[in-house]
Design a protein around this motif. Structure first.
Motif, PDB file in Angstrom:
ATOM      1  N   SER A  55       9.654  28.706  21.573  1.00 53.40           N
ATOM      2  CA  SER A  55      11.115  28.676  21.558  1.00 53.40           C
ATOM      3  C   SER A  55      11.639  27.946  22.788  1.00 53.40           C
ATOM      4  O   SER A  55      11.185  28.190  23.912  1.00 53.40           O
ATOM      5  N   PRO A  56      12.618  27.056  22.607  1.00 56.16           N
ATOM      6  CA  PRO A  56      13.193  26.382  23.772  1.00 56.16           C
ATOM      7  C   PRO A  56      13.871  27.347  24.741  1.00 56.16           C
ATOM      8  O   PRO A  56      14.030  27.035  25.920  1.00 56.16           O
ATOM      9  N   TYR A  57      14.269  28.523  24.254  1.00 61.40           N
ATOM     10  CA  TYR A  57      14.907  29.495  25.132  1.00 61.40           C
ATOM     11  C   TYR A  57      13.900  30.191  26.045  1.00 61.40           C
ATOM     12  O   TYR A  57      14.286  30.824  27.030  1.00 61.40           O
ATOM     13  N   LEU A  58      12.607  30.076  25.720  1.00 61.23           N
ATOM     14  CA  LEU A  58      11.576  30.759  26.494  1.00 61.23           C
ATOM     15  C   LEU A  58      10.673  29.777  27.240  1.00 61.23           C
ATOM     16  O   LEU A  58       9.548  30.129  27.617  1.00 61.23           O
ATOM     17  N   ARG A  59      11.150  28.567  27.449  1.00 63.35           N
ATOM     18  CA  ARG A  59      10.364  27.613  28.234  1.00 63.35           C
ATOM     19  C   ARG A  59      10.075  28.196  29.619  1.00 63.35           C
ATOM     20  O   ARG A  59      10.965  28.658  30.306  1.00 63.35           O
TER      21      ARG A  59
END
Length: 308
Positions: free
Chosen positions: A177-181
């Motif tokens: 997920s891009p939110y969890l990079r």
């Protein structure tokens, strides 16, 4: 690049002393770029503390942020000076013709009430519907996230028999997920609530759970159809926020006679006289920085086209 806030907002001096880059309206006007417009619909009773917490997180990245403080139009706070509210906040009805790149809807200490029994519920429903035409990305926090889950997906909240209170380890369920990079395989998140949403009901609504705990349940939920994410816990908390809540609960206990529990995994050796260690700050900055980056990568340069 810094966050743009009024020079006389209390958060300006707080963040400056912490080394966070801030700028005044005059400084921002001299830069030939469009800042990201982020609204904070602040439903928490301690308005100034909440302003500081969220401004710290969204102002830590390389982009210029213009933060707008928003309140419910008719609801009057009893915990923040009227002068502060009048100077820095605008009621929703005065900003609903505007466009925002992002909006944060905070939690509120009204978990025991059914959503429809909240005095400002009708206007909050208007706000949530408004995000679909006037906001590029919305971040619902704790009760604010539960309210959006209920409004858009009819996902219920359930009352817990005991308060979920402390620092809980959560698994990274969606590493891509891009939110969890930049996230580790798991992380510690402060939790303070009397209600929960349940993973099977979230999944039945077709919503992916990004962070979750076997004990504390879903934490971070994505809602792509409504361009929103919901966090049910409190990455934004300061190191001492859980202690303040614990001491507040102890004070109320002297009046109400309720049993007050120590926040789990918070005080070293469970000693309430010891100084708590902040074990979530880095992941908090990662999450909010990733959210701001996603907005920057996908929002329209022309504000008028947001929502179309």
């Amino acid at each position: 690049m810094p966050i743009k806030i009024p020079a006389d907002l209390p958060a300006y001096d707080v963040l400056t002393n912490e080394g966070v880059m801030v700028m005044s309206e005059d400084q921002a006007a001299r830069q030939d770029i469009r800042p990201l417009r982020i609204g904070l619909l602040n439903l928490m009773p301690k308005k100034i503390q909440t302003e500081n917490q969220f401004a710290r997180l969204i102002g830590a990245g390389p982009l210029q942020i213009e933060l707008s403080l928003i309140r419910m139009s008719e609801h009057q706070t009893r915990n923040t000076a009227a002068e502060h509210m009048a100077e820095f906040y605008r009621p929703f009805q005065e900003v609903k013709d505007q466009k925002f790149d992002g909006l944060i809807i905070t939690g509120a200490p009204i978990e025991h009430l059914a959503f429809e029994d909240v005095t400002y519920w009708d206007e909050l429903c208007e706000v949530m519907d408004w995000t679909q035409t006037n906001v590029h990305s919305t971040f619902g926090v704790c009760w604010g996230g539960m309210a959006m889950l209920h409004h858009f997906h009819r996902v219920p909240k359930h009352i817990l028999s005991d308060k979920l209170f402390g620092c809980y380890r959560h698994a990274n369920l969606s590493p891509a997920s891009p939110y969890l990079r930049g996230f580790s395989d798991d992380c510690v998140v402060p939790v303070s609530r009397w209600t929960e949403v349940r993973a099977p009901e979230v999944e039945a609504a077709g919503l992916p759970i990004l962070l979750g705990s076997d004990v504390a349940g879903p934490c971070l939920i994505e809602d792509p159809a409504h361009r929103a994410i919901y966090i049910l816990n409190h990455f934004e908390y300061d190191s001492g926020t859980l202690r303040e809540e614990y001491e507040r609960d102890l004070s109320q206990n002297q009046i109400e006679g309720a049993e007050i529990q120590l926040p789990l995994n918070y005080f070293p050796d469970d000693n309430p006289n010891a100084t708590p260690q902040n074990r979530w700050r880095s992941h908090a900055h990662l999450l909010y920085g990733n959210w701001i980056n996603e907005i920057y990568q996908t929002t329209n340069f022309d504000l008028s086209k947001i929502g179309h």
